[in-house]
Scaffold this active site. Structure first.
Site, short mmCIF file in Angstrom:
data_model
loop_
_atom_site.label_atom_id
_atom_site.label_comp_id
_atom_site.label_asym_id
_atom_site.label_seq_id
_atom_site.Cartn_x
_atom_site.Cartn_y
_atom_site.Cartn_z
N LEU A 143 0.61 -1.03 -0.31
CA LEU A 143 -0.07 0.24 0.34
C LEU A 143 1.24 1.54 -0.01
CD1 LEU A 143 -2.67 -0.86 3.41
CD2 LEU A 143 -2.38 -0.86 0.03
N ASP B 146 2.52 -6.01 2.66
CA ASP B 146 2.95 -4.97 3.91
C ASP B 146 3.01 -5.71 4.86
OD1 ASP B 146 2.25 -1.87 2.61
OD2 ASP B 146 0.34 -3.07 2.01
N GLU C 173 4.51 -3.45 13.25
CA GLU C 173 4.23 -2.34 14.53
C GLU C 173 2.69 -1.98 13.99
OE1 GLU C 173 4.69 1.58 13.47
OE2 GLU C 173 6.20 1.87 15.97
N ASP C 174 2.33 -2.48 12.62
CA ASP C 174 0.72 -1.95 13.59
C ASP C 174 -0.15 -3.52 13.21
OD1 ASP C 174 0.83 0.08 12.19
OD2 ASP C 174 1.39 -0.21 9.96
N ARG D 231 -4.19 -5.79 5.01
CA ARG D 231 -3.90 -6.07 6.40
C ARG D 231 -4.00 -6.64 7.50
NH1 ARG D 231 0.18 -1.78 8.00
NH2 ARG D 231 1.44 -4.00 8.47
N ARG E 240 -6.83 5.73 9.21
CA ARG E 240 -6.81 3.33 9.53
C ARG E 240 -7.43 3.22 11.02
NH1 ARG E 240 -2.30 1.36 7.10
NH2 ARG E 240 -2.45 2.70 4.88
N HIS F 139 -0.36 7.63 10.18
CA HIS F 139 -0.02 7.71 11.54
C HIS F 139 0.39 8.51 12.38
CE1 HIS F 139 0.12 2.84 9.59
NE2 HIS F 139 -0.85 2.73 10.54
N CYS G 105 8.02 1.15 12.72
CA CYS G 105 6.63 0.07 11.67
C CYS G 105 7.77 -0.85 11.79
CB CYS G 105 6.95 0.70 10.46
SG CYS G 105 7.87 1.04 9.62
C1 CIR Z 1 0.36 0.93 4.90
O1 CIR Z 1 -0.29 1.41 4.60
O2 CIR Z 1 -0.25 0.01 5.75
C2 CIR Z 1 1.82 -0.17 4.68
N1 CIR Z 1 2.03 0.64 2.93
C3 CIR Z 1 2.51 1.12 5.56
C4 CIR Z 1 2.59 1.10 6.92
C5 CIR Z 1 3.83 1.53 8.05
N2 CIR Z 1 3.55 1.74 9.75
C6 CIR Z 1 3.65 2.41 10.31
O3 CIR Z 1 4.36 3.38 9.74
N3 CIR Z 1 3.76 1.67 11.73
#
Ligand code: CIR
Length: 261
Positions: free
Chosen positions: A25, A68, A73-74, A93, A138, A168, A256
């Protein structure tokens, strides 16, 4: 109840880069797609940097169906000895959680939230016993409520703020130590932070450099932010730079790519 004293985070999860990372993404529809082979080299150096600072790193294998997946981290918020597995805002995700949850469950009690409420770990900034959570594209109000329900009984203060035009909350802020916050100009109202936290404001031109990772008295900083490095050294921190530019093509940065637990 007071949250348990935080020990240095010395265990972390990372996840390898799939070939499908080229389709990760990305907010910029005209951006150059990330190159998985370059990202893999950078990822290996990143893992090496963590290990050289004494972190025991668990490397999860990539999953080609989850472009992804390196952005672990997410998937969870770990605090007070509990792992809170998120319900990520991006539907593509959500299956990333499975492997991360299993890895965490081997070490910690795991709780989780379910949709339709959403929350990404990249929206949660831990500063001592305060969790600042961003309402973003998000993370929604239900996600904030789920976080609060889990962590307030453990002694954390949960404060929610609106995230401006960024993916974020942590895109432009981080807390490399429990008493130190690094952010871009005006990113957070300092009043939401614990009164004993000092705040370093990086120059506007280095706003993406504010996303760093603290490990004891060291700090991982993305390459290319010399003023940010200087500010951190001024706080007595040892700066270790990492090239995460290929992950930047997919809107990621330093924090992340790992999940401390
Ligand atoms: C996204 O859009 O979810 C991923 N391409 C990037 C996530 C980055 N996550 C973060 O900084 N915690």
């Amino acid at each position: 109840m007071k949250p348990p004293t935080r020990r240095a985070p010395l265990r972390a999860i990372v996840r390898e880069v799939p070939d499908s990372f080229a389709g990760a993404l990305c907010r910029d529809p005209h951006g150059r797609p990330p190159r998985p082979d370059v990202a893999r080299d950078q990822h290996a150096s990143y893992v090496h940097a963590l290990e050289s600072l004494g972190v025991a790193v668990t490397v999860l294998p990539a999953d080609e169906s989850l472009p992804d997946c390196p952005f672990v981290e997410d998937m969870a918020v770990v605090a007070g000895g509990v792992a809170f597995v998120t319900f990520p805002g991006a539907p593509s995700r959500r299956d990333e959680r499975r492997a991360v949850r299993a890895a965490l469950a081997a070490h910690l009690p795991v709780v989780g939230m379910e949709g339709p409420a959403t929350l990404d770990g990249g929206d949660v900034l831990k500063v001592g016993s305060t969790l600042v959570v961003g309402r973003s594209g998000r993370t929604d109000a239900g996600g904030v409520a789920a976080l609060r329900q889990t962590f307030e009984p453990l002694g954390y203060t949960v404060i929610d703020v609106a995230v401006g035009d960024a993916l974020h909350l942590k895109t432009q802020v981080s807390a490399p130590r429990a008493d130190l916050v690094v952010m871009s100009p005006g990113w957070l109202d300092p009043h939401v932070l614990p009164p004993d936290a000092s705040v370093l404001v990086v120059p506007e031109a280095e706003k993406l450099g504010a996303n760093v990772v603290g490990i004891g008295e060291s700090v991982l900083v993305a390459e290319g932010f010399p003023e940010t490095e200087k500010l951190l050294r001024g706080k007595g921190l040892e700066v270790v730079t990492v090239d995460v530019s290929e992950f930047g093509r997919a809107d990621g940065s330093v924090s992340c790519l790992c999940l401390f637990y």
